[in-house]
Each structure stands twice: as C-alpha cells, then as structure tokens.
Design an enzyme around this catalytic site. Structure first.
Site, PDB file in Angstrom:
ATOM      1  N   HIS A 292       4.150  62.625 108.309  1.00 37.51           N
ATOM      2  CA  HIS A 292       5.302  61.652 108.575  1.00 37.51           C
ATOM      3  C   HIS A 292       4.151  59.855 108.720  1.00 37.51           C
ATOM      4  O   HIS A 292       3.420  59.741 108.846  1.00 37.51           O
ATOM      5  CB  HIS A 292       5.719  61.569 110.364  1.00 37.51           C
ATOM      6  CG  HIS A 292       6.271  60.932 110.950  1.00 37.51           C
ATOM      7  ND1 HIS A 292       7.561  60.712 109.878  1.00 37.51           N
ATOM      8  CD2 HIS A 292       5.723  59.751 111.737  1.00 37.51           C
ATOM      9  CE1 HIS A 292       7.802  59.237 110.771  1.00 37.51           C
ATOM     10  NE2 HIS A 292       7.083  58.513 112.081  1.00 37.51           N
ATOM     11  N   SER A 293       5.278  59.419 107.840  1.00 36.76           N
ATOM     12  CA  SER A 293       4.641  58.062 107.765  1.00 36.76           C
ATOM     13  C   SER A 293       3.510  57.387 107.529  1.00 36.76           C
ATOM     14  O   SER A 293       2.718  57.576 105.893  1.00 36.76           O
ATOM     15  CB  SER A 293       5.039  57.455 108.937  1.00 36.76           C
ATOM     16  OG  SER A 293       5.174  55.807 109.486  1.00 36.76           O
TER      17      SER A 293
END
Length: 416
Positions: A292-293
């Site tokens: 994620h991210s």
C-alpha cells in the site's frame, strides 16, 4: 479564551514598552530587552501555559475506550465513537492525546496478530546483539516451509506499524478496514504462508542524557580563550532563556535521540533485508505481495536491487494506491515490462471497483479500488486482490497471463 489571554499579555508588554521609551538610558535598555522578548514570543507557545499536563493513560481501559463485537472503537460508558476535540481550544493537547491512543492501538494490533492470527514475532536484525536497537516482523509458522504460496504484506509510510493499513480507520471506522487482519486470515484459510513487514520501525528513541549533551558539545580541542568566550555566551543565553520561560512557561517534553536499526533504517532497506533473510529463503513456489502507498515504492526499489531474484520467485503483486514512480526510481525497461505483466495497482477513484483507470506511466495496469479515499483502497480492493492472485496461479500453470481486471480500450500498455 486562551487566545484572548495571550493577546492581553502582548498588549500589556506593548503598553509597558511605550512607557519605558519616555525614560532615560536605563529605561531604554529595558525597552530593548522587552522588544527582544516580544520578538521571541510565540502565541502557540504562550498558549501552552494553560495546557493540562501531557500525561495520558497507557491502556485502552484507561482512555475508557474498547473495541465492540464489530471491531469499532467505542467509549465503554457512552458507546460513542472516539472524540478528537476532547478539550475545546486545545488542539495541541488533543493531538498529543490522539497520538498516545495511537500508540496503544499499535500494541493492541500486535497482540491480535499473535493471538487471533497466530503469527510469531521475529526480531531484526537476525543476528542482533542484546544491546543494539531492534525491530521485528510477524510471520506464520509455515512462512518459510510452505511449498505452495506465501503472502507478503507491506503498509505505507507514517505512524502505521506492522498489521495496520491506516490508524485513522482503526480509530474512526473499524479494525477490518484499518488493519491487515482480514488479509492474513483469508490467506491462512486459503493455504498461504504469511509475512507481515514492519517498514516504519526504523529506529528507537532514547532520552538524551546530560552526558550525551555534554559529549555532543565537547570542544576540548578549542583554544582556551575561545572556549571561555563560548561558555560565557552559553551562560548569558541560558539566563535570557530562563527569563523568557517565566512568561512562556511551555510544557517541556523530553529531549530524545534516534538510534537507527542496523540494515533496517528505512522502508526500502527493511524490504530488502526481509527479502534477503526470509522471503528469498522460503520454499514457496508462488510469492505474492500486497503493498500500500509507500509500500509500493519500497517494492519497486526491492525489484531494482534484486531484479533476477524477484522475477524468479514472485508470481503477482497487488499495489493499492501506490506512490512508486518508475521514472524517478530509474526502473529499467525489463522491470517495467515485468510489472506490466505481473502487477496491478488499485487506485483511489470514483469509478466502480476494478474499472480500468488511465495512467501516464508505462509500468502496470491501474484500476479503481472503488473508493476515492486513499486509506481505504486496500480494504475496498480486498476481494479483487485475492481473485487476481488465484487467476495468476491458474495462468502460470497454463502459461497464459491473466487479465487482471475489466480493461477499457482507452489505453493499451503495449503502446509505450
């Protein structure tokens, strides 16, 4: 009220200055001192004078909060959700309270990883001495021995730690959307081994002792005259600072120093270290990543540093609103080609889940996560990601690459 009091204090100082300016040389000297004081007064600092102590409970029960059967954080007496503005007009104090609760949440999630998910905590570095700073990851008992599938979870940057996607979601929404626990439980049910990375645990903070302060400012090699002049300046500075403290009176927080963890001093270093010492040593035929991210950036950096190994071992990668950039990270053509075939990025978008989203970068397909909120992308794309992994295994076994999503004709990645 606090702003009013601060303004009143400043007005008093200005009036006093005006009075002093009408006097003789001595009065003018005092005026200069007051001007100096006025230039140093910070309203935010001044408001600290009226803050309650920055002392908070160290348990959820102490905060009078707990998680209900739906995994929602609720006040144990009123049943109400968490309230950030607990004390009106005291934003800094409220923020410190929120951060203190966040640290408790982190430990609570660690406990769930061990108790509910039955993961074990593994210390890093693997050869750490008793006295050096340490980090840790979590892994299932069969993480290194499972010959079929292994799932690697990497969260984003910031305050989150192993097992979390977003602290804000855990506190304001629920554990399912804010933690990696749904991924872990489903992976274990479907026969995956699991490794949960902890890329933000890069250093420990220790209180700065007087000895450390003295050591850092040691100037024994300087000439005696220069050292004496410096000592005099420091004494005068301390005297002025003590004088100002009478007016400002902020709450003093402990001075700390950061001691970085060997070979794990950044998310990128951490990802490479865990790859070298655990993932690359695993028996799994199929390794999968969910990143994620900033975790997506860490994965791309891992691929740049260990390209041949990653290509040989990783079957598919699911990114959720990844912030990687193949140009800025200088990922080569062969890496970009591999990513186009084996990765998919579920991004924040107003489009329905799995709808193709255009991209200017020639790396991997981008599809909608079914939400416009960055922190929710991992949770909203959860079912699609496991479907993507299943299709990747089927495609690998049949030597046909899967179509990761419903693709539109607006963009064709083989045109880059």
């Amino acid at each position: 009220m606090y702003i009013y009091l601060s303004a009143l204090i400043l007005l008093t100082v200005w009036v006093r200055m005006a009075q002093l300016q009408q006097g003789g040389p001595d009065e003018k000297e005092k005026t200069t001192a007051l001007k100096d004081l006025l230039s140093r007064i910070d309203l935010d600092e001044l408001m600290k004078k009226d803050e309650p102590p920055l002392e908070f409970p160290d348990t959820l029960e102490g905060f009078e909060y707990g998680f209900n059967e739906k995994g929602q954080l609720r006040h144990i007496k009123t049943g109400e959700p968490f309230v950030f503005n607990y004390r009106e007009d005291l934003h800094r104090w409220n923020q410190k309270r929120y951060e203190a609760l966040g640290e408790i949440i982190t430990k609570y999630v660690y406990g769930l990883l061990e108790e509910e998910c039955h993961l074990k905590k593994v210390t890093l570095p693997v050869d750490a001495t008793e006295t050096e700073p340490k980090s840790f990851i979590f892994m299932s008992e069969d993480a290194l021995t499972n010959t079929d599938k292994l799932l690697i979870l990497i969260h984003g940057s910031g305050v989150v730690r192993a097992g979390q996607w977003a602290r804000r979601l855990i506190i304001n929404e629920d554990l399912d959307s804010g933690t990696q626990i749904p991924y872990i439980k489903r992976a274990i049910e479907e026969g995956y081994g699991v490794i949960v990375l902890n890329p933000n645990e890069n250093y420990i903070e220790v209180e700065k002792t007087k000895a450390q302060v003295q050591l850092s400012s040691d100037s024994s090699d300087e000439p005696a005259e220069k050292r004496e002049r410096k000592d005099k300046i420091q004494k005068e500075t301390k005297k002025r600072r003590d004088f100002y403290e009478k007016y400002r009176n902020p709450q003093k927080e402990k001075e700390t120093v950061q001691m970085y963890i060997r070979d794990n001093g950044s998310p990128e270093e951490h990802a490479i270290y865990v790859w070298d010492h655990f993932i690359s040593q695993s028996a799994a035929e199929n390794v999968f990543f969910v990143a994620h991210s900033y975790g997506g950036l860490a994965f791309v950096e891992l691929m740049i540093q260990r390209e041949a190994e990653v290509k040989n071992k990783v079957t598919a990668v699911a990114l959720t609103d990844s912030v990687h950039n193949v140009w800025h990270q200088e990922a080569g053509k062969t890496i970009r080609e591999w990513m186009r075939e084996n990765c998919c990025n579920w991004v924040s978008s107003s489009e329905p889940l799995d709808t193709s989203v255009e991209s200017m970068l020639p790396d991997c397909p981008r599809v909608s996560a079914g939400t416009e909120r960055h922190e929710l992308t991992s949770w909203k794309s959860f079912p699609s990601i496991f479907k993507f992994f299943s299709e990747a295994i089927e495609a690998k076994n049949s030597s046909v690459k899967p179509a990761p999503t419903r693709r539109s004709n607006r963009i064709k990645y083989d045109e880059f």
